[in-house]
Design a protein around this motif. Structure first.
Motif, PDB file in Angstrom:
ATOM      1  N   VAL A  20       0.845  -1.184   0.000  1.00  0.00           N
ATOM      2  CA  VAL A  20       0.000   0.000   0.000  1.00  0.00           C
ATOM      3  C   VAL A  20       0.884   1.239   0.000  1.00  0.00           C
ATOM      4  O   VAL A  20       1.775   1.378   0.843  1.00  0.00           O
ATOM      5  N   ILE A  21       0.656   2.125  -0.957  1.00  0.00           N
ATOM      6  CA  ILE A  21       1.408   3.372  -1.012  1.00  0.00           C
ATOM      7  C   ILE A  21       0.432   4.541  -0.976  1.00  0.00           C
ATOM      8  O   ILE A  21      -0.759   4.393  -1.258  1.00  0.00           O
ATOM      9  N   LYS A  65      -5.746  -0.017  -7.800  1.00  0.00           N
ATOM     10  CA  LYS A  65      -4.882  -1.195  -7.806  1.00  0.00           C
ATOM     11  C   LYS A  65      -4.124  -1.301  -9.130  1.00  0.00           C
ATOM     12  O   LYS A  65      -4.646  -0.917 -10.179  1.00  0.00           O
ATOM     13  N   LEU A  66      -2.911  -1.851  -9.046  1.00  0.00           N
ATOM     14  CA  LEU A  66      -2.161  -2.184 -10.258  1.00  0.00           C
ATOM     15  C   LEU A  66      -1.209  -3.322  -9.954  1.00  0.00           C
ATOM     16  O   LEU A  66      -0.787  -3.508  -8.803  1.00  0.00           O
ATOM     17  N   ALA A  79      -2.638   1.976  -4.451  1.00  0.00           N
ATOM     18  CA  ALA A  79      -2.384   3.395  -4.186  1.00  0.00           C
ATOM     19  C   ALA A  79      -3.625   4.018  -3.557  1.00  0.00           C
ATOM     20  O   ALA A  79      -4.717   3.950  -4.130  1.00  0.00           O
ATOM     21  N   VAL A  80      -3.468   4.614  -2.384  1.00  0.00           N
ATOM     22  CA  VAL A  80      -4.592   5.250  -1.686  1.00  0.00           C
ATOM     23  C   VAL A  80      -4.346   6.757  -1.620  1.00  0.00           C
ATOM     24  O   VAL A  80      -3.226   7.213  -1.393  1.00  0.00           O
ATOM     25  N   ALA A  99      -5.028   4.506   5.531  1.00  0.00           N
ATOM     26  CA  ALA A  99      -4.794   3.118   5.953  1.00  0.00           C
ATOM     27  C   ALA A  99      -6.111   2.377   6.099  1.00  0.00           C
ATOM     28  O   ALA A  99      -6.213   1.177   5.791  1.00  0.00           O
ATOM     29  N   GLY A 100      -7.153   3.085   6.568  1.00  0.00           N
ATOM     30  CA  GLY A 100      -8.467   2.463   6.679  1.00  0.00           C
ATOM     31  C   GLY A 100      -9.045   2.092   5.331  1.00  0.00           C
ATOM     32  O   GLY A 100      -9.617   1.003   5.163  1.00  0.00           O
ATOM     33  N   VAL A 101      -8.899   2.981   4.365  1.00  0.00           N
ATOM     34  CA  VAL A 101      -9.354   2.687   3.000  1.00  0.00           C
ATOM     35  C   VAL A 101      -8.624   1.465   2.463  1.00  0.00           C
ATOM     36  O   VAL A 101      -9.226   0.571   1.847  1.00  0.00           O
ATOM     37  N   ALA A 102      -7.320   1.411   2.703  1.00  0.00           N
ATOM     38  CA  ALA A 102      -6.525   0.279   2.220  1.00  0.00           C
ATOM     39  C   ALA A 102      -7.001  -1.030   2.843  1.00  0.00           C
ATOM     40  O   ALA A 102      -7.167  -2.042   2.148  1.00  0.00           O
TER      41      ALA A 102
END
Length: 501
Positions: A20-21, A65-66, A79-80, A99-102
């Motif tokens: 996660v970035i 996402k990728l 990527a968030v 971080a929650g979204v991730a």
């Protein structure tokens, strides 16, 4: 349950299912946030370009996402968005939300690494807490494969090599996050399973697990003690009320805090029945008690050098032949009498009894927490709670504490002129209703009447943010949110550290 850890491994070398970035909106386009340097290098400097092609803008709440590039041990990059690019570092709340979204996006993943900005212990904790809260899933009543499991493990990546505070930050996030999620479980539990007796049993079990002193007053003890407010609210239900004391003490404590929580495990409105469409979520009316309970347990898990006592005023407000009627007069704990004009203004009645009882132990501060009034939702919306107090400094301190903890609050007044409507009862000391306009402030003024002389007191009306009915956002799920817990825990930490109690 999601496990949290911290690692100084490079994002390129750590084996995980997903990396996660963070990305942000820059003045000239998409920017990759600090923490993702190794990931950007694996994409040969074209990471921002590739993400932009996929539609990424860096907006808060966005997730793109990728496939991972060659050289990365993970198969997926997520990527968030962090919002607008920050010149002096991203806010802790933006990191929590990202971080929650991730965590929500990666539900079902076994292991994910958070390569977000995490250069300080505070940033590490924010990412860890946001991830843990975002991974929350309540599935107690779902059968079969009706949803993905939460992320199995979240690893926060940092370059703080050999730093003990990094590990401590994750441990704090774990303690606070797990207790918030415990409170969410309580709020989300169906009212046929969570009633005053079963809630008290949960508190007793937690007391044994964590070494807390728990005392439960049942309906007989409440009757003997003269707790007319709690009894008056609970008398219409087949599930009798309880007053639960959960106490944490520390040998080096120099201050004592009392947290009082409204615990209406279901609120029908009583004889003053709520209209259709207003009953369905009333299992959440015990969110204040859940917050108090969770905060006391968290204080114990963190070993804070402060005494914290939680008072859970538990009752079920139901209409029946034995229910309190509009026009009845209750003799409250401590002797004051209250004419009940509306049985749906019940939270203030159970809180009043508990506040008086809490004051008998002479704490330095009493803070009550309650989903108390719809008027506060009208005033502040669904994401902000109101703060009232009998001490201006305390009100401002709690507002600032909430802000530092990442919870939206707003200081509210207690205008003396609104008190008059409650004191005009011709047959009792007080009425449980006053002027309609400013109803949230009237409720605060009612509670103030039961605070002992010389004790600082504050009231948090969390009616808006305690239960979220819309789509999840950031680390906030649908349903119970755990509102005010971070504020209470941080307030206890400040007090333990020598801050003004």
């Amino acid at each position: 349950m999601t496990a949290l850890s911290v690692s100084t491994s490079s994002a390129a070398s750590l084996r995980a299912d997903a990396l996660v970035i963070g990305v942000a909106k820059g003045p000239k386009g998409l920017l990759v946030a600090p923490g993702a340097e190794a990931v950007a290098e694996a994409f040969e400097g074209k990471l921002a370009e590739v993400l932009s092609t996929l539609g990424a803008t860096g907006a808060e709440g966005e997730a793109v996402k990728l496939p991972a590039a060659a050289g990365l041990k993970a198969a997926l990059v997520l990527a968030v968005g962090l919002g607008e690019a920050a010149e002096e570092g991203y806010s802790l709340e933006s990191l929590r939300r990202a971080a929650g979204v991730a965590a929500r996006t990666l539900a079902g993943t076994k292991k994910a690494a958070l390569a977000l900005p995490a250069a300080s212990a505070e940033e590490i904790e924010a990412a860890a807490l946001g991830g843990l809260l975002g991974s929350y899933v309540f599935g107690s009543y779902k059968n079969g494969e009706n949803g993905k499991a939460p992320v199995g493990e979240l690893v926060v990546l940092t370059d703080r090599k050999g730093s003990k505070d990094a590990k401590a930050a994750v441990e704090r996030a774990t303690a606070v996050g797990e207790e918030i999620n415990r409170a969410r479980d309580l709020v989300n539990t169906a009212p046929n399973d969570l009633n005053p007796k079963s809630f008290a049993a949960i508190a007793q079990a937690a007391g044994k697990e964590h070494g807390l002193k728990v005392e439960v007053l049942d309906e007989k003890a409440l009757t003997k003690g003269g707790f007319g407010g709690i009894l008056g609210v609970g008398i219409g239900s087949q599930n009798p009320p309880r007053l639960v004391k959960v106490a944490y003490t520390h040998p080096k404590a120099k201050a004592t805090l009392a947290f009082v929580g409204k615990g209406i495990t279901y609120d029908s409105g009583g004889i003053s029945l709520k209209p259709a469409g207003h009953n369905e979520t009333m299992k959440c009316d015990m969110a204040g008690a859940a917050a108090v309970f969770a905060a006391v347990v968290a204080a114990k898990r963190l070993g804070l050098a402060v005494n914290v006592t939680g008072w859970l005023a538990l009752a079920e407000n139901m209409p029946s032949g034995s229910a309190t009627r509009p026009g009845d007069v209750l003799r409250m704990y401590g002797g004051k009498t209250v004419e009940v004009l509306n049985t749906d203004a019940e939270g203030r009645l159970v809180l009043a009894d508990a506040i008086v009882r809490a004051g008998e132990e002479n704490p330095d501060v009493i803070v009550d927490v309650a989903t108390l009034t719809g008027a506060m939702v009208l005033a502040l919306g669904h994401r902000t709670f109101g703060v009232m107090a009998n001490n201006d400094d305390l009100r401002e301190q709690l507002h600032n504490t909430a802000d530092a903890a990442g919870e939206a609050s707003w200081p509210m007044p207690l205008p003396a002129d609104l008190r008059k409507g409650m004191t005009e009862s011709t047959i009792a000391d007080l009425a449980n209703m006053g002027e309609r306009m400013g109803g949230g402030l009237v409720a605060g003024l009612f509670l103030k009447e039961f605070v002992a002389e010389g004790i600082d007191w504050a009231h948090l009306d969390i009616a808006g943010p305690a239960f979220h009915e819309g789509a999840p956002f950031g680390y906030t799920p649908k349903g119970g949110t755990g509102s005010a817990i971070r504020t209470l825990v941080r307030f206890a930490e400040e007090t333990a550290a020598g801050g003004k109690a």
